[in-house]
Each structure stands twice: as structure tokens, then as C-alpha cells.
Design a protein around this motif. Structure first.
Motif, PDB file in Angstrom:
ATOM      1  N   SER A   1       4.811   7.342  -0.916  1.00 10.13           N
ATOM      2  CA  SER A   1       3.519   7.631  -1.532  1.00 10.13           C
ATOM      3  C   SER A   1       2.608   6.428  -1.322  1.00 10.13           C
ATOM      4  O   SER A   1       3.076   5.299  -1.221  1.00 10.13           O
ATOM      5  CB  SER A   1       3.719   7.856  -3.031  1.00 10.13           C
ATOM      6  N   VAL A   2       1.316   6.661  -1.282  1.00  9.63           N
ATOM      7  CA  VAL A   2       0.395   5.535  -1.221  1.00  9.63           C
ATOM      8  C   VAL A   2       0.090   5.091  -2.647  1.00  9.63           C
ATOM      9  O   VAL A   2       0.581   5.669  -3.613  1.00  9.63           O
ATOM     10  CB  VAL A   2      -0.912   5.911  -0.485  1.00  9.63           C
TER      11      VAL A   2
ATOM     12  N   PHE B   1       0.808  -1.216   0.000  1.00  7.50           N
ATOM     13  CA  PHE B   1       0.000   0.000   0.000  1.00  7.50           C
ATOM     14  C   PHE B   1       0.844   1.270   0.000  1.00  7.50           C
ATOM     15  O   PHE B   1       0.364   2.349  -0.257  1.00  7.50           O
ATOM     16  CB  PHE B   1      -0.907   0.042   1.226  1.00  7.50           C
ATOM     17  N   VAL B   2       2.106   1.097   0.394  1.00  7.83           N
ATOM     18  CA  VAL B   2       2.968   2.264   0.532  1.00  7.83           C
ATOM     19  C   VAL B   2       4.202   2.063  -0.353  1.00  7.83           C
ATOM     20  O   VAL B   2       4.791   0.984  -0.367  1.00  7.83           O
ATOM     21  CB  VAL B   2       3.417   2.430   1.999  1.00  7.83           C
ATOM     22  N   PHE B   3       4.570   3.096  -1.093  1.00  5.78           N
ATOM     23  CA  PHE B   3       5.662   2.983  -2.056  1.00  5.78           C
ATOM     24  C   PHE B   3       6.681   4.094  -1.861  1.00  5.78           C
ATOM     25  O   PHE B   3       6.330   5.208  -1.482  1.00  5.78           O
ATOM     26  CB  PHE B   3       5.110   3.056  -3.473  1.00  5.78           C
TER      27      PHE B   3
ATOM     28  N   VAL C   1      -9.109   8.363   8.246  1.00  2.00           N
ATOM     29  CA  VAL C   1      -8.133   9.319   7.731  1.00  2.00           C
ATOM     30  C   VAL C   1      -7.506   8.752   6.451  1.00  2.00           C
ATOM     31  O   VAL C   1      -7.298   7.538   6.354  1.00  2.00           O
ATOM     32  CB  VAL C   1      -6.996   9.538   8.776  1.00  2.00           C
ATOM     33  N   PRO C   2      -7.198   9.601   5.477  1.00  2.00           N
ATOM     34  CA  PRO C   2      -6.455   9.090   4.318  1.00  2.00           C
ATOM     35  C   PRO C   2      -5.090   8.566   4.762  1.00  2.00           C
ATOM     36  O   PRO C   2      -4.399   9.221   5.541  1.00  2.00           O
ATOM     37  CB  PRO C   2      -6.290  10.326   3.428  1.00  2.00           C
ATOM     38  N   LEU C   3      -4.724   7.381   4.259  1.00  2.00           N
ATOM     39  CA  LEU C   3      -3.440   6.787   4.627  1.00  2.00           C
ATOM     40  C   LEU C   3      -2.286   7.748   4.326  1.00  2.00           C
ATOM     41  O   LEU C   3      -1.317   7.847   5.083  1.00  2.00           O
ATOM     42  CB  LEU C   3      -3.255   5.470   3.858  1.00  2.00           C
ATOM     43  N   ALA C   4      -2.415   8.486   3.208  1.00  2.00           N
ATOM     44  CA  ALA C   4      -1.336   9.398   2.820  1.00  2.00           C
ATOM     45  C   ALA C   4      -1.023  10.415   3.918  1.00  2.00           C
ATOM     46  O   ALA C   4       0.103  10.869   4.041  1.00  2.00           O
ATOM     47  CB  ALA C   4      -1.721  10.130   1.531  1.00  2.00           C
ATOM     48  N   GLU C   5      -2.030  10.742   4.719  1.00  2.00           N
ATOM     49  CA  GLU C   5      -1.844  11.773   5.732  1.00  2.00           C
ATOM     50  C   GLU C   5      -1.080  11.277   6.961  1.00  2.00           C
ATOM     51  O   GLU C   5      -0.617  12.058   7.773  1.00  2.00           O
ATOM     52  CB  GLU C   5      -3.197  12.330   6.179  1.00  2.00           C
ATOM     53  N   ILE C   6      -1.008   9.956   7.122  1.00  2.00           N
ATOM     54  CA  ILE C   6      -0.308   9.473   8.313  1.00  2.00           C
ATOM     55  C   ILE C   6       1.055   8.869   7.963  1.00  2.00           C
ATOM     56  O   ILE C   6       1.751   8.336   8.814  1.00  2.00           O
ATOM     57  CB  ILE C   6      -1.133   8.453   9.115  1.00  2.00           C
TER      58      ILE C   6
ATOM     59  N   ILE D   1      -6.386   2.865 -13.620  1.00  2.00           N
ATOM     60  CA  ILE D   1      -5.001   2.450 -13.455  1.00  2.00           C
ATOM     61  C   ILE D   1      -4.554   2.686 -12.010  1.00  2.00           C
ATOM     62  O   ILE D   1      -5.195   3.438 -11.270  1.00  2.00           O
ATOM     63  CB  ILE D   1      -4.048   3.218 -14.410  1.00  2.00           C
ATOM     64  N   GLU D   2      -3.465   1.995 -11.629  1.00  2.00           N
ATOM     65  CA  GLU D   2      -2.918   2.192 -10.293  1.00  2.00           C
ATOM     66  C   GLU D   2      -1.599   2.949 -10.403  1.00  2.00           C
ATOM     67  O   GLU D   2      -0.775   2.630 -11.252  1.00  2.00           O
ATOM     68  CB  GLU D   2      -2.718   0.847  -9.598  1.00  2.00           C
ATOM     69  N   ILE D   3      -1.437   3.928  -9.542  1.00  2.93           N
ATOM     70  CA  ILE D   3      -0.255   4.782  -9.589  1.00  2.93           C
ATOM     71  C   ILE D   3       0.464   4.697  -8.250  1.00  2.93           C
ATOM     72  O   ILE D   3      -0.137   4.924  -7.203  1.00  2.93           O
ATOM     73  CB  ILE D   3      -0.687   6.263  -9.795  1.00  2.93           C
ATOM     74  N   SER D   4       1.748   4.349  -8.301  1.00  2.92           N
ATOM     75  CA  SER D   4       2.490   4.304  -7.037  1.00  2.92           C
ATOM     76  C   SER D   4       3.609   5.327  -7.030  1.00  2.92           C
ATOM     77  O   SER D   4       4.304   5.491  -6.045  1.00  2.92           O
ATOM     78  CB  SER D   4       3.048   2.903  -6.817  1.00  2.92           C
ATOM     79  N   ASN D   5       3.800   5.998  -8.156  1.00  2.00           N
ATOM     80  CA  ASN D   5       4.834   7.019  -8.240  1.00  2.00           C
ATOM     81  C   ASN D   5       4.174   8.308  -8.729  1.00  2.00           C
ATOM     82  O   ASN D   5       3.685   8.369  -9.858  1.00  2.00           O
ATOM     83  CB  ASN D   5       5.913   6.557  -9.225  1.00  2.00           C
ATOM     84  N   PRO D   6       4.126   9.325  -7.874  1.00  2.00           N
ATOM     85  CA  PRO D   6       3.393  10.555  -8.212  1.00  2.00           C
ATOM     86  C   PRO D   6       3.781  11.123  -9.574  1.00  2.00           C
ATOM     87  O   PRO D   6       2.945  11.709 -10.259  1.00  2.00           O
ATOM     88  CB  PRO D   6       3.782  11.514  -7.091  1.00  2.00           C
ATOM     89  N   SER D   7       5.043  10.943  -9.983  1.00  2.00           N
ATOM     90  CA  SER D   7       5.436  11.539 -11.252  1.00  2.00           C
ATOM     91  C   SER D   7       4.736  10.877 -12.435  1.00  2.00           C
ATOM     92  O   SER D   7       4.753  11.394 -13.540  1.00  2.00           O
ATOM     93  CB  SER D   7       6.956  11.503 -11.408  1.00  2.00           C
ATOM     94  N   GLU D   8       4.098   9.718 -12.179  1.00  2.00           N
ATOM     95  CA  GLU D   8       3.421   9.010 -13.272  1.00  2.00           C
ATOM     96  C   GLU D   8       1.954   9.386 -13.435  1.00  2.00           C
ATOM     97  O   GLU D   8       1.254   8.844 -14.295  1.00  2.00           O
ATOM     98  CB  GLU D   8       3.495   7.492 -13.047  1.00  2.00           C
ATOM     99  N   LEU D   9       1.479  10.288 -12.596  1.00  2.57           N
ATOM    100  CA  LEU D   9       0.059  10.661 -12.689  1.00  2.57           C
ATOM    101  C   LEU D   9      -0.217  11.326 -14.042  1.00  2.57           C
ATOM    102  O   LEU D   9       0.481  12.251 -14.432  1.00  2.57           O
ATOM    103  CB  LEU D   9      -0.302  11.631 -11.554  1.00  2.57           C
ATOM    104  N   PRO D  10      -1.238  10.847 -14.774  1.00  4.16           N
ATOM    105  CA  PRO D  10      -1.518  11.412 -16.102  1.00  4.16           C
ATOM    106  C   PRO D  10      -1.970  12.876 -16.025  1.00  4.16           C
ATOM    107  O   PRO D  10      -2.263  13.390 -14.942  1.00  4.16           O
ATOM    108  CB  PRO D  10      -2.666  10.546 -16.622  1.00  4.16           C
TER     109      PRO D  10
END
Ligand code: GDP
Ligand code: MG
Length: 597
Positions: free
Chosen positions: A370-371, A295-297, A447-452, A383-392
Motif C-alpha cells: 500500500s502507499v 512511501f510504500v508499505f 500516475v498515482p503511485l498506487a497504480e504502479i 493523519i497518515e495511513i499506511s495500512n488500509p485497514s486503519e482508514l477511518p
């Protein structure tokens, strides 16, 4: 029926409440090991390994105890170390009919007490509250009991008050295991149905896994079938831990033991899977099996590029023992060659990084974690994104879903206000606030996982002067208003700094990131412009002034050729730094920057 004399149980507790100490006392009390052997147990494990035996995992043990002329088998089943999201703990509790819930009488009920107790209750286990550390002057037994009743809704009248340290009342614990926990009720003649409770990689024997046999019987030489993969293996060895390893030729209904079956890959025998016989398989696999899914990358890069191969090898070794760890090669413009790694949760991520540094002696650069995001595209695809730079591009995105967690926090009442403020700031949704004592409160939030991921725990601890405890559990994906934050240095996009952030916070986060960058990028020979961009718009800027380095000052009066050379060198240096595209930020600075976020 042999099963009448078997008891399968776990010990659950908040960290440091005395689980390991109680386990040791139980091993000692039932006579499995005497005092000297207890001390030697750890050494023994090493010895066993040296003799090409199998690694013994402490605390999963088959204890024998005679009571009223009957010889009982007490299987103490250790819950696996990975507690991210509680999945593995939940599965190992499924292997039991009951459990000891240890609560430290000087601390009371804490977040993991609650999280673990819920898992036990969900699995219909007989829960025996054990109040520990009553030898300490600050123990408050009555208060602890009332917290158990208020926070968990279970009767604490029948709790057992002990000192795991001195051994006081350990006999009562053993009596309660026998008298209160029901024996297993499997079917001897049904097809084999066994649950994988724990598994690990042994250097000499390959994968070793622990099973609880629910129905049927497992013998050496049997051909087993792993339900999720449909792969078949021959059983080479079966045994128990007492906690020393002891071979046996079969595991019968209701029993717990280890299996070695020439399995090379830990992914092929993971916690929660069903083991059955190839020639007569069960049609009732255990429900709720999940392949371990990260879940976490985060990107992991060697500090020194020469260490790349060593890092690759170390990650491969760690994967042998962590079925959820995923590793993919990754190239970052800013950081070079490295790996995108996926972890079950924050805890596993930190453990992995610590092991890379501690056990393998590698200096590792880790990017901001990143989550995993699920991105619904306008073309209907997800699609699933684990690297923010890959967001379309935003125009291609219909919706972004992020993982959510349910958190349980226990805190002294005086900090409730601060903690709620923190949770609101972390985009939390309030679920419940409950006083478990006049001065202690249970707070439940979604809570969003990203926030913790990064600084939540530290903030919580400092807001509560160290008193709040915290646990969380995965609870599905939810759509959120998110966007990509791009960081540019001298107009060049730095891929490893990209973040996916909530739109409402983008401006604030952008300012913070640039402020940190400014602090950690040393002055260069030229001006450094830092920019943060969202949706094509620059939303924040910082500038780092140029270093005025008068190289000629050093060689006053010197000969002209030397001056010329210096000037040329300086020009070259400038060019080289620019060509690197990261304005000559040392990798160390990169690390600092990433760590601070
Ligand atoms: P775990 O994290 O739940 O496994 O906790 P441990 O068994 O490692 O115990 C945490 C600490 O509490 C250790 O320093 C133990 O020696 C101590 N401890 C455990 N039980 C008792 C007890 O009954 N009395 C006292 N005074 N200390 C205890
Ligand atoms: Mg322990």
C-alpha cells in the motif's frame, strides 16, 4: 591551488548499458589496479573485512592520472544503488562537476538514461555522452546520437564512441574528463562544508560514509557536526578508495573520501546531509535535504510463526544498511504476529523481500503493498495511513490524498497505443508524447503511485514485448476519490485483505479479488461465502461450495466405535477451522492470494 587538478564525476546509464564495465576500464587504464588485481578486488574486499578493515564499495574510486606533466586526481563517484524516486542519485550527482552519460549503441536512449540525465542537468553538470558497445555489429551510432539530441536536447557531436568491453577509446574518455569537466571551486578558508554522498553500515567499524568536501578541510580528530541531527562525533579515520582503501589524515577542499566517526546508526549520516565542524559550523547547509521517508508499505509475516524472532532480527540487520526502511510490530487477525514495513519505493521493497529469503533463508508472507495516504478528517486533523485497514469511517473523512509519480516510458512506436491505454486505465494524466526517433517514442504521464505498485511493470513489458523501459519520480500528493474495500469470509472481515481503491474501480477490483480468492481457497467441509464491501454495502459475492467428504465411506462395515470417533473428529475439525476465522485457509494459500493481487 590543488583544486585545479581535481575532477569529480559520476557515470550514469540505463541498466546494462555498461556503467560497471566502463568503471572497471577506467580503474584499469589509470593503473590503480592491474588485471590480476582487478580480478582479486572482490576477494580482497572479503579479506579486508576479515581483517576488521572496512568494507570497500566498488566503483567509488580516487584515480590518479598524469597528463601533460600534471598529476590529476579523478574522483569517480558511484551513485547509490537505491534508485526509488531518484533522490539519492540526485544527491550524489550534486557532489560532481560532471558526468559520463553512457548509452548502449545497440539499444539507444532508455527511460533511465533520460531520468538520470535530467537529474544531471538539474544539477548543472557537464554532461559527456559516451556511446558504448560499438564493437557489436548491431551498434547504430548515428541513431543513438540523434536520440540523445532529440530526447535530451544535448549536443551529441562531442560524444565519445567506445567499447567498454575491449577498452577502445578509454583514453579519450579520460581526456574528456580532464578537459571538459570543470575543477571544483571551493573556499579553502571557509568553515567546513561537506556533503554526504553515500553511507553504509560496516560490521566492524559502524557507519562509513563518503563525503565531498565543498569548502574547508576535514582532519582526523576533528569534532564534526551532522547538520540535520545536530549530533557531534569525533573523526576516527579518513581515507580514499583507490579502489583499495587508503587512510589519509585530511580531506581538503574539492576532495572526496570516506569518514569513520563512531556513528552507530545509519539514520545519523544519510545521503544529502551536511557535515561541518562543531566548533566553527557553516551557516550554508546543502539545500533540499530530506530524511529518507518511506512511501510504500506492506505487512511482512513469517510463514511459520516460530520464525517471528528470526524475522525481527533480520529486519533489524537490514535496517542497519537502509535508512529508509521502517519496521513496526503489527498484529493481524488473519496472519498473526508480524511487521508493518515501510520502503522508499517498490524497488527497495522487492530487494528487502528477496534479501530476507535469499540471505536470511526466511519464508515471508507479504501483504498487498500500500502507499502512504494523507487523510484529512472532518475535525480538521490530517493523519497518515499506511495500512488500509486503519482508514477511518467515511463520515469522518473530508479528503484523501495519494502520492503521485511522474513516469517516463520509452517504447518502440508500434506499442504507443497499447501503453497509453494502460496508462489511462491506471488513472494517468498525459504530460507529453515525443518522438525521439522515427520509431521510438518518449511518453510522460503523471500516475498515482498506487497504480504502479503491483503489476504495472509486468503489464508494460508484456504489452511491449519487453521493449519498453520505465522510470518514475515522486511528484507530490493529490486528492483522489478513494474508498476502503473490505473483504469478508463467512461474514468475518479479513483485515489483511483490506484495500484502499479508487471509487470508480471498486466494483471491478472487488470482483477480481473474489475471483482470485475463490481460486486459491480450497474447498472446505462447509460452504464458504466471500463478500466484498464498500461503504457498508456488499458489492460483490462468490461462494465456494462445501466439500462433500463422506468420512464414513472409508470404513464400511467397520466397528461402530471407530465410526463414532471419526464423526467426532470431523465435527471438531469443522469447529476449529471456523474458530480460526479464516475458514482454514492455509497460510500458503494466503501468500498465493496476496501475491497474485
Ligand atoms: P551496467 O548495468 O550499466 O553496470 O552494465 P554492465 O557494465 O554490467 O554491462 C552489461 C553487459 O554489457 C555485460 O554483460 C557487459 O559485459 C556488456 N558490455 C558492457 N560494455 C560492453 C561493450 O563495450 N561491448 C560489448 N560487446 N559488451 C559490453
Ligand atoms: Mg552495474
Amino acid at each position: 591551488d590543488k583544486q585545479k587538478l581535481i575532477r569529480n564525476f559520476s557515470i550514469i546509464a540505463h541498466i546494462d548499458h555498461g556503467k560497471s564495465t566502463l568503471a572497471d576500464r577506467l580503474i584499469e587504464f589509470t593503473g590503480a589496479l592491474d588485471k590480476r588485481e582487478m580480478k582479486e578486488q572482490i576477494l580482497d574486499n572479503l579479506e579486508v573485512e576479515r581483517k576488521h578493515g572496512i568494507t570497500v564499495k566498488a566503483q567509488t574510486a580516487r584515480l590518479e592520472y598524469e597528463k601533460d606533466g600534471q598529476k590529476y586526481i579523478l574522483n569517480m563517484i558511484d551513485t547509490p544503488g537505491h534508485v526509488d524516486f531518484g533522490y539519492e542519485v540526485s544527491k550524489s550527482l550534486k557532489a560532481c562537476e560532471g558526468c559520463l552519460l553512457v548509452v548502449d549503441a545497440t539499444q539507444g536512449v532508455e527511460a533511465q538514461t533520460i531520468a538520470n540525465a535530467y537529474l544531471a542537468i538539474d544539477n548543472d553538470l557537464e554532461l559527456i555522452p559516451v556511446i558504448n558497445k560499438i564493437d557489436l555489429p548491431s551498434a547504430d551510432i548515428e541513431k543513438t546520437k540523434s536520440e540523445i539530441e532529440d530526447a535530451l536536447g544535448i549536443d551529441a557531436k562531442e560524444s565519445i564512441e567506445i567499447s567498454a568491453k575491449s577498452g577502445l577509446n578509454i583514453d579519450k574518455v579520460v581526456d574528456a574528463i580532464i578537459d571538459r569537466i570543470p575543477p571544483p571551486k571551493g573556499e579553502n578558508n571557509a568553515p567546513l562544508r561537506a556533503l554526504v554522498v553515500d553511507s553504509w553500515y560496516d560490521n566492524y567499524r559502524g557507519v562509513v560514509f563518503i563525503v565531498r568536501v565543498f569548502d574547508g578541510e576535514l582532519k582526523v580528530g576533528d569534532k564534526i557536526l551532522v547538520y540535520s541531527t545536530k549530533k557531534e562525533y569525533d573523526v576516527e579515520e579518513l581515507g580514499f578508495f583507490t579502489p583499495k582503501s587508503k587512510k589519509t589524515d585530511k580531506l581538503s577542499t574539492g576532495e572526496v573520501g570516506y569518514v569513520i566517526a563512531n556513528i552507530k546508526n545509519i539514520q545519523d549520516a544519510t545521503v544529502g546531509d551536511t557535515i561541518t565542524l562543531a566548533k566553527n559550523p557553516t551557516d550554508r547547509p546543502f539545500e533540499g535535504f530530506q530524511k529518507p521517508k518511506p512511501f510504500v508499505f506492506a505487512g511482512l509475516y513469517p510463514l511459520n510463526p516460530e520464525d517471528y524472532d528470526d524475522l525481527a532480527e533480520a529486519l533489524e540487520k537490514l535496517q542497519l544498511n537502509d535508512a529508509s526502511l521502517t519496521v513496526e510490530k503489527e498484529k493481524s487477525e488473519s496472519l498473526g504476529f508480524g511487521f508493518r514495513c515501510g520502503f522508499l519505493g517498490v524497488l527497495s521493497m522487492n530487494i528487502t523481500r528477496e534479501r530476507l529469503e535469499g540471505e536470511f533463508g526466511l519464508d515471508v508472507v507479504m501483504t498487498t503493498p500500500s502507499v502512504l495516504y494523507k487523510v484529512e478528517l472532518t475535525n480538521g486533523e490530517t493523519i497518515e495511513i499506511s495500512n488500509p485497514s486503519e482508514l477511518p469511517q467515511p463520515t469522518k473523512i473530508k479528503a484523501i490524498y495519494e502520492p503521485m509519480v511522474e513516469t517516463e516510458i520509452i517504447t518502440p512506436a508500434e506499442f504507443v497505443g497499447n501503453i497509453i491505454k494502460l496508462l489511462q486505465d491506471k488513472r494517468g494524466q498525459q504530460k507529453e508524447i515525443l518522438y525521439i526517433a522515427t520509431d521510438r517514442v518518449l511518453i510522460k504521464y503523471k500516475v498515482p503511485l498506487a497504480e504502479i505498485l503491483v503489476d504495472f511493470y509486468d503489464k508494460l513489458k508484456s504489452l511491449s514485448r519487453g521493449y519498453a523501459s520505465f522510470d518514475y519520480e515522486f511528484s507530490g500528493f493529490e486528492a483522489s476519490d478513494l474508498t476502503k474495500l473490505i473483504i469478508l469470509i463467512n461474514s468475518k472481515e479479513i483485515d489483511s485483505f483490506s484495500l484502499i481503491v479508487p471509487k470508480e474501480k471498486a466494483y471491478r477490483i472487488a470482483r477480481e479479488v473474489l475471483k482470485n480468492l475463490k481460486q486459491y481457497i480450497p474447498k472446505q467441509l462447509f460452504e464458504v461465502r466471500l463478500q466484498a464491501k464498500v461503504g457498508g454495502k456488499i458489492i460483490a459475492k462468490e461462494t465456494i461450495g462445501a466439500l462433500r467428504k463422506d468420512v464414513l465411506a472409508k470404513c464400511y462395515g467397520g466397528d461402530i466405535t471407530r465410526k463414532k470417533k471419526l464423526l467426532e473428529k470431523q465435527k471438531e475439525g469443522k469447529k476449529k477451522l471456523k474458530q480460526l476465522g479464516n475458514v482454514g485457509i492455509s497460510k500458503e494459500a494466503f501468500i498465493k492470494l496476496v501475491e497474485i493481487k
